[in-house]
Design a protein around this motif. Structure first.
Motif, PDB file in Angstrom:
ATOM      1  N   GLU A 217     -49.940 -58.751  56.374  1.00 21.64           N
ATOM      2  CA  GLU A 217     -50.526 -58.064  57.511  1.00 21.64           C
ATOM      3  C   GLU A 217     -49.387 -57.406  58.270  1.00 21.64           C
ATOM      4  N   ILE A 218     -49.577 -56.155  58.607  1.00 20.71           N
ATOM      5  CA  ILE A 218     -48.603 -55.425  59.415  1.00 20.71           C
ATOM      6  C   ILE A 218     -49.342 -54.928  60.645  1.00 20.71           C
TER       7      ILE A 218
ATOM      8  N   THR B 253     -53.496 -51.885  65.591  1.00 23.81           N
ATOM      9  CA  THR B 253     -54.098 -51.726  64.271  1.00 23.81           C
ATOM     10  C   THR B 253     -53.409 -52.693  63.333  1.00 23.81           C
ATOM     11  N   VAL B 254     -54.197 -53.389  62.543  1.00 23.25           N
ATOM     12  CA  VAL B 254     -53.646 -54.309  61.546  1.00 23.25           C
ATOM     13  C   VAL B 254     -53.901 -53.703  60.169  1.00 23.25           C
ATOM     14  N   LEU B 255     -52.816 -53.439  59.456  1.00 19.07           N
ATOM     15  CA  LEU B 255     -52.883 -53.014  58.064  1.00 19.07           C
ATOM     16  C   LEU B 255     -52.789 -54.274  57.226  1.00 19.07           C
ATOM     17  N   PHE B 256     -53.586 -54.376  56.176  1.00 21.22           N
ATOM     18  CA  PHE B 256     -53.560 -55.607  55.383  1.00 21.22           C
ATOM     19  C   PHE B 256     -53.836 -55.300  53.925  1.00 21.22           C
ATOM     20  N   GLY B 257     -53.274 -56.145  53.070  1.00 21.37           N
ATOM     21  CA  GLY B 257     -53.536 -55.999  51.651  1.00 21.37           C
ATOM     22  C   GLY B 257     -52.403 -56.533  50.803  1.00 21.37           C
ATOM     23  N   PRO B 258     -52.519 -56.322  49.489  1.00 19.08           N
ATOM     24  CA  PRO B 258     -51.514 -56.842  48.567  1.00 19.08           C
ATOM     25  C   PRO B 258     -50.226 -56.026  48.619  1.00 19.08           C
ATOM     26  N   VAL B 259     -49.119 -56.730  48.528  1.00 24.34           N
ATOM     27  CA  VAL B 259     -47.796 -56.118  48.440  1.00 24.34           C
ATOM     28  C   VAL B 259     -47.173 -56.632  47.149  1.00 24.34           C
TER      29      VAL B 259
ATOM     30  N   LEU C  11     -42.761 -50.332  55.314  1.00 24.40           N
ATOM     31  CA  LEU C  11     -42.092 -50.299  56.614  1.00 24.40           C
ATOM     32  C   LEU C  11     -41.431 -48.946  56.855  1.00 24.40           C
ATOM     33  N   ALA C  12     -40.853 -48.365  55.823  1.00 30.68           N
ATOM     34  CA  ALA C  12     -40.237 -47.039  55.943  1.00 30.68           C
ATOM     35  C   ALA C  12     -41.305 -45.989  56.256  1.00 30.68           C
ATOM     36  N   ARG C  13     -42.476 -46.123  55.637  1.00 32.53           N
ATOM     37  CA  ARG C  13     -43.584 -45.207  55.903  1.00 32.53           C
ATOM     38  C   ARG C  13     -44.011 -45.315  57.364  1.00 32.53           C
TER      39      ARG C  13
ATOM     40  N   ARG D  84     -42.150 -46.227  59.877  1.00 31.36           N
ATOM     41  CA  ARG D  84     -41.084 -45.628  60.673  1.00 31.36           C
ATOM     42  C   ARG D  84     -41.156 -44.102  60.631  1.00 31.36           C
ATOM     43  N   SER D  85     -41.360 -43.551  59.439  1.00 33.24           N
ATOM     44  CA  SER D  85     -41.380 -42.087  59.302  1.00 33.24           C
ATOM     45  C   SER D  85     -42.583 -41.465  60.011  1.00 33.24           C
ATOM     46  N   LEU D  86     -43.657 -42.240  60.187  1.00 29.77           N
ATOM     47  CA  LEU D  86     -44.840 -41.751  60.895  1.00 29.77           C
ATOM     48  C   LEU D  86     -44.788 -42.037  62.401  1.00 29.77           C
ATOM     49  N   GLY D  87     -43.689 -42.664  62.846  1.00 34.13           N
ATOM     50  CA  GLY D  87     -43.516 -42.961  64.263  1.00 34.13           C
ATOM     51  C   GLY D  87     -44.335 -44.142  64.753  1.00 34.13           C
ATOM     52  N   LEU D  88     -44.730 -45.024  63.828  1.00 37.74           N
ATOM     53  CA  LEU D  88     -45.506 -46.202  64.206  1.00 37.74           C
ATOM     54  C   LEU D  88     -44.578 -47.332  64.634  1.00 37.74           C
ATOM     55  N   ARG D  89     -44.936 -48.007  65.700  1.00 36.70           N
ATOM     56  CA  ARG D  89     -44.145 -49.146  66.166  1.00 36.70           C
ATOM     57  C   ARG D  89     -44.735 -50.419  65.579  1.00 36.70           C
ATOM     58  N   VAL D  90     -43.971 -51.067  64.710  1.00 38.68           N
ATOM     59  CA  VAL D  90     -44.416 -52.314  64.080  1.00 38.68           C
ATOM     60  C   VAL D  90     -44.186 -53.449  65.070  1.00 38.68           C
ATOM     61  N   LEU D  91     -45.252 -54.168  65.388  1.00 41.01           N
ATOM     62  CA  LEU D  91     -45.183 -55.286  66.322  1.00 41.01           C
ATOM     63  C   LEU D  91     -45.018 -56.610  65.614  1.00 41.01           C
ATOM     64  N   GLU D  92     -45.601 -56.718  64.421  1.00 37.11           N
ATOM     65  CA  GLU D  92     -45.565 -57.980  63.689  1.00 37.11           C
ATOM     66  C   GLU D  92     -45.825 -57.703  62.203  1.00 37.11           C
ATOM     67  N   MET D  93     -45.173 -58.469  61.376  1.00 38.18           N
ATOM     68  CA  MET D  93     -45.401 -58.405  59.948  1.00 38.18           C
ATOM     69  C   MET D  93     -45.395 -59.840  59.447  1.00 38.18           C
TER      70      MET D  93
END
Length: 65
Positions: free
Chosen positions: A4-5, A31-37, A47-49, A51-60
């Protein structure tokens, strides 16, 4: 592995389409993104995606399958 990201804000459908391999749900201003990695390279790519889209990751986190 499943992950979950949590990112800040509500992802538009257009931004969500940048993550076709993941599902998403909007909750409490985030927003929570979820699925298989597949592996570590895939995770860093996601995570690079973000960053490149300007999204601030709060938790992974890895979640049980």
């Amino acid at each position: 592995m499943r992950y979950e990201i949590r990112v800040e804000g509500h992802l538009s459908e257009r931004l969500a389409k940048a993550f076709p391999e993941l599902g998403h749900v909007v909750m409490s201003g985030h927003t929570v993104l979820f699925g298989p990695v597949v592996d570590e390279a895939h995770l860093y790519g996601l995570l690079a995606r973000c960053r490149s889209l300007g999204l601030r990751v709060l938790e992974m986190r890895q979640v049980p399958e």
